[in-house]
Write a protein that holds these residues in place. Structure first.
Motif, PDB file in Angstrom:
ATOM      1  N   MET A 167       0.841  -1.197   0.000  1.00  0.00           N
ATOM      2  CA  MET A 167       0.000   0.000   0.000  1.00  0.00           C
ATOM      3  C   MET A 167       0.873   1.243   0.000  1.00  0.00           C
ATOM      4  N   LYS A 168       0.671   2.111  -0.954  1.00  0.00           N
ATOM      5  CA  LYS A 168       1.452   3.344  -1.037  1.00  0.00           C
ATOM      6  C   LYS A 168       1.252   4.176   0.218  1.00  0.00           C
ATOM      7  N   GLY A 169       2.348   4.586   0.828  1.00  0.00           N
ATOM      8  CA  GLY A 169       2.275   5.366   2.059  1.00  0.00           C
ATOM      9  C   GLY A 169       2.511   4.544   3.306  1.00  0.00           C
ATOM     10  N   VAL A 170       2.665   3.217   3.152  1.00  0.00           N
ATOM     11  CA  VAL A 170       2.911   2.332   4.292  1.00  0.00           C
ATOM     12  C   VAL A 170       4.329   1.790   4.184  1.00  0.00           C
ATOM     13  N   GLY A 171       5.159   2.116   5.162  1.00  0.00           N
ATOM     14  CA  GLY A 171       6.514   1.609   5.215  1.00  0.00           C
ATOM     15  C   GLY A 171       6.645   0.497   6.232  1.00  0.00           C
ATOM     16  N   PRO A 172       7.855  -0.042   6.392  1.00  0.00           N
ATOM     17  CA  PRO A 172       8.058  -1.170   7.315  1.00  0.00           C
ATOM     18  C   PRO A 172       7.633  -0.888   8.748  1.00  0.00           C
ATOM     19  N   LYS A 173       7.961   0.307   9.277  1.00  0.00           N
ATOM     20  CA  LYS A 173       7.593   0.601  10.663  1.00  0.00           C
ATOM     21  C   LYS A 173       6.077   0.637  10.828  1.00  0.00           C
ATOM     22  N   THR A 174       5.382   1.256   9.873  1.00  0.00           N
ATOM     23  CA  THR A 174       3.920   1.320   9.949  1.00  0.00           C
ATOM     24  C   THR A 174       3.318  -0.075   9.871  1.00  0.00           C
ATOM     25  N   ALA A 175       3.806  -0.894   8.949  1.00  0.00           N
ATOM     26  CA  ALA A 175       3.297  -2.261   8.820  1.00  0.00           C
ATOM     27  C   ALA A 175       3.528  -3.053  10.102  1.00  0.00           C
ATOM     28  N   ASP A 176       4.710  -2.903  10.690  1.00  0.00           N
ATOM     29  CA  ASP A 176       5.020  -3.654  11.900  1.00  0.00           C
ATOM     30  C   ASP A 176       4.193  -3.176  13.087  1.00  0.00           C
ATOM     31  N   CYS A 177       3.900  -1.880  13.157  1.00  0.00           N
ATOM     32  CA  CYS A 177       3.050  -1.383  14.241  1.00  0.00           C
ATOM     33  C   CYS A 177       1.633  -1.953  14.139  1.00  0.00           C
ATOM     34  N   VAL A 178       1.122  -2.086  12.928  1.00  0.00           N
ATOM     35  CA  VAL A 178      -0.198  -2.684  12.747  1.00  0.00           C
ATOM     36  C   VAL A 178      -0.169  -4.145  13.180  1.00  0.00           C
ATOM     37  N   GLY A 184      -1.422  -8.197  17.430  1.00  0.00           N
ATOM     38  CA  GLY A 184      -0.905  -8.868  18.619  1.00  0.00           C
ATOM     39  C   GLY A 184       0.125  -9.928  18.286  1.00  0.00           C
ATOM     40  N   ARG A 185       0.863  -9.722  17.208  1.00  0.00           N
ATOM     41  CA  ARG A 185       1.812 -10.746  16.768  1.00  0.00           C
ATOM     42  C   ARG A 185       3.106 -10.689  17.572  1.00  0.00           C
ATOM     43  N   GLY A 186       3.526 -11.821  18.086  1.00  0.00           N
ATOM     44  CA  GLY A 186       4.806 -11.909  18.760  1.00  0.00           C
ATOM     45  C   GLY A 186       5.940 -11.875  17.741  1.00  0.00           C
ATOM     46  N   GLY A 187       7.109 -11.514  18.204  1.00  0.00           N
ATOM     47  CA  GLY A 187       8.266 -11.510  17.325  1.00  0.00           C
ATOM     48  C   GLY A 187       8.330 -10.339  16.381  1.00  0.00           C
ATOM     49  N   VAL A 188       7.511  -9.309  16.602  1.00  0.00           N
ATOM     50  CA  VAL A 188       7.520  -8.113  15.759  1.00  0.00           C
ATOM     51  C   VAL A 188       8.110  -6.969  16.575  1.00  0.00           C
ATOM     52  N   GLU A 212      15.753  -1.790   8.478  1.00  0.00           N
ATOM     53  CA  GLU A 212      15.373  -3.189   8.286  1.00  0.00           C
ATOM     54  C   GLU A 212      16.400  -4.137   8.872  1.00  0.00           C
ATOM     55  N   ALA A 213      17.679  -3.780   8.760  1.00  0.00           N
ATOM     56  CA  ALA A 213      18.723  -4.630   9.326  1.00  0.00           C
ATOM     57  C   ALA A 213      18.659  -4.625  10.854  1.00  0.00           C
ATOM     58  N   VAL A 214      18.345  -3.476  11.437  1.00  0.00           N
ATOM     59  CA  VAL A 214      18.169  -3.415  12.888  1.00  0.00           C
ATOM     60  C   VAL A 214      16.984  -4.274  13.305  1.00  0.00           C
ATOM     61  N   ARG A 215      15.885  -4.170  12.578  1.00  0.00           N
ATOM     62  CA  ARG A 215      14.698  -4.984  12.900  1.00  0.00           C
ATOM     63  C   ARG A 215      15.039  -6.471  12.862  1.00  0.00           C
ATOM     64  N   GLU A 216      15.700  -6.888  11.818  1.00  0.00           N
ATOM     65  CA  GLU A 216      16.033  -8.311  11.676  1.00  0.00           C
ATOM     66  C   GLU A 216      16.916  -8.793  12.824  1.00  0.00           C
ATOM     67  N   ARG A 217      17.881  -7.956  13.213  1.00  0.00           N
ATOM     68  CA  ARG A 217      18.773  -8.359  14.302  1.00  0.00           C
ATOM     69  C   ARG A 217      18.017  -8.448  15.623  1.00  0.00           C
ATOM     70  N   LEU A 218      17.191  -7.446  15.929  1.00  0.00           N
ATOM     71  CA  LEU A 218      16.458  -7.460  17.188  1.00  0.00           C
ATOM     72  C   LEU A 218      15.452  -8.598  17.245  1.00  0.00           C
ATOM     73  N   CYS A 227       9.290  -8.742  22.319  1.00  0.00           N
ATOM     74  CA  CYS A 227       9.555  -7.728  21.292  1.00  0.00           C
ATOM     75  C   CYS A 227       8.638  -6.516  21.430  1.00  0.00           C
ATOM     76  N   GLY A 228       7.382  -6.733  21.778  1.00  0.00           N
ATOM     77  CA  GLY A 228       6.430  -5.628  21.842  1.00  0.00           C
ATOM     78  C   GLY A 228       6.815  -4.595  22.877  1.00  0.00           C
ATOM     79  N   PHE A 229       7.008  -5.021  24.129  1.00  0.00           N
ATOM     80  CA  PHE A 229       7.378  -4.039  25.140  1.00  0.00           C
ATOM     81  C   PHE A 229       8.823  -3.611  24.975  1.00  0.00           C
ATOM     82  N   GLY A 230       9.640  -4.432  24.312  1.00  0.00           N
ATOM     83  CA  GLY A 230      10.990  -3.998  23.999  1.00  0.00           C
ATOM     84  C   GLY A 230      10.966  -2.763  23.121  1.00  0.00           C
ATOM     85  N   HIS A 231      10.079  -2.761  22.141  1.00  0.00           N
ATOM     86  CA  HIS A 231       9.921  -1.624  21.236  1.00  0.00           C
ATOM     87  C   HIS A 231       9.445  -0.379  21.991  1.00  0.00           C
ATOM     88  N   THR A 232       8.373  -0.495  22.747  1.00  0.00           N
ATOM     89  CA  THR A 232       7.809   0.695  23.398  1.00  0.00           C
ATOM     90  C   THR A 232       8.689   1.198  24.537  1.00  0.00           C
TER      91      THR A 232
END
Length: 284
Positions: A167-178, A184-188, A212-218, A227-232
């Motif tokens: 979807m135009k206007g949706v990047g990796p961070k936006t997709a992962d937040c959804v 409620g997906r684990g590992g995101v 993206e490389a940081v995301r993959e490593r984390l 991962c969820g509370f790690g992000h916030t």
């Protein structure tokens, strides 16, 4: 840029998620140790259950701005268009009217165009699609937002992420937040500017790693349920201590509670200098 509020919106009682407790047993990786420490300092939560399309809208509003600016825009949008199916309402909303409604979020002309376009696509692809067997049996079409919600919550995570990124206007961070806050997906582990900066400063990811490389490593080094509370919590740590321009350790090496697990890549308290981790000379 508008000053950010003291607390990350996803951390407080009104920020969604469910308080949880995770065993801070001996960590298998440095990244897990960091997340455990941040969770003990701030909060441990499990996320999920938000309306998928509303979460998408909220994340678009938050792009390139702060919670302090995007939250009023979200509230005004929901008050004006949230009475029925949000996707249907935004798909037909006059763009100038929507722009005025979300003006506090900044880049409101661009964001209003994005939201109308995204809503139209959700209506086109998910309108009339039964959201459950009961709806199918009754012959009643679901609301577009309901069918999209079910796809986000129950679809294969890789398929959901791919569909969102298409979807135009949706990047990796936006997709992962959804995926995280609605699905409620684990590992995101969504990577915003705070996470990108801190993971590289602390040496949890290569200094020159992109988002993206940081995301993959984390996601590889942090257990899925953390991962969820790690992000916030990492975002909160970035606001309080490891800011972009003035990390706490720069003036006082003992001021940062995570100093003992940080490699301080690009931060030099002895000289008071700081550079982006990608510009720091490699350690010999």
């Amino acid at each position: 840029m508008t000053e950010e509020p003291a607390e990350n919106i996803s951390g407080g009682p009104a920020g969604g998620g469910t308080d949880a407790r995770f065993d801070p047993a001996t960590a298998d990786t440095r990244a897990e140790e960091v997340v455990d420490r941040l969770g003990e300092r701030y909060w441990q939560k499990s996320y999920g259950g938000r309306d998928g399309f509303e979460c998408l809208v909220r994340t678009v509003l938050s792009q390139n701005t702060s919670d302090k600016a995007s939250q009023p825009a979200h509230d005004a949008l929901m008050e004006r268009y949230g009475g029925g199916d949000l996707a249907e309402a935004l798909s037909t909303a006059p763009q100038d009217e929507l722009a005025e409604t979300i003006s506090s979020a900044g880049l409101y002309n661009q964001k209003s165009q994005t939201l109308v376009r995204l809503a139209g696509r959700i209506v086109e692809e998910y309108g009339g699609v039964p959201a459950s067997g009961d709806a199918e049996d009754s012959g009643a079409p679901s609301r577009p937002s309901d069918a999209f919600d079910e796809f986000v919550a129950a679809g294969d995570p890789a398929d959901v992420r791919a569909a969102l990124l298409d979807m135009k206007g949706v990047g990796p961070k936006t997709a992962d937040c959804v995926l995280l806050f609605a699905g409620g997906r684990g590992g995101v582990f969504p990577v915003d500017t705070h996470v990108h900066r801190i993971a590289r400063r602390m040496g949890l990811a290569p200094a020159d790693a992109d988002h993206e490389a940081v995301r993959e490593r984390l996601e590889a080094d942090v257990p899925a349920e953390k991962c969820g509370f790690g992000h916030t919590a990492m975002i909160q740590f970035g606001r309080e201590y490891c800011s972009a321009r003035k990390p706490a350790c720069l003036e006082d090496p003992d001021a940062c509670p995570m100093a003992d697990v940080c490699e301080q890549v690009g931060v030099y308290p002895e000289t008071g200098e700081m550079v982006d981790p990608s510009e720091a000379p490699e350690a010999e």
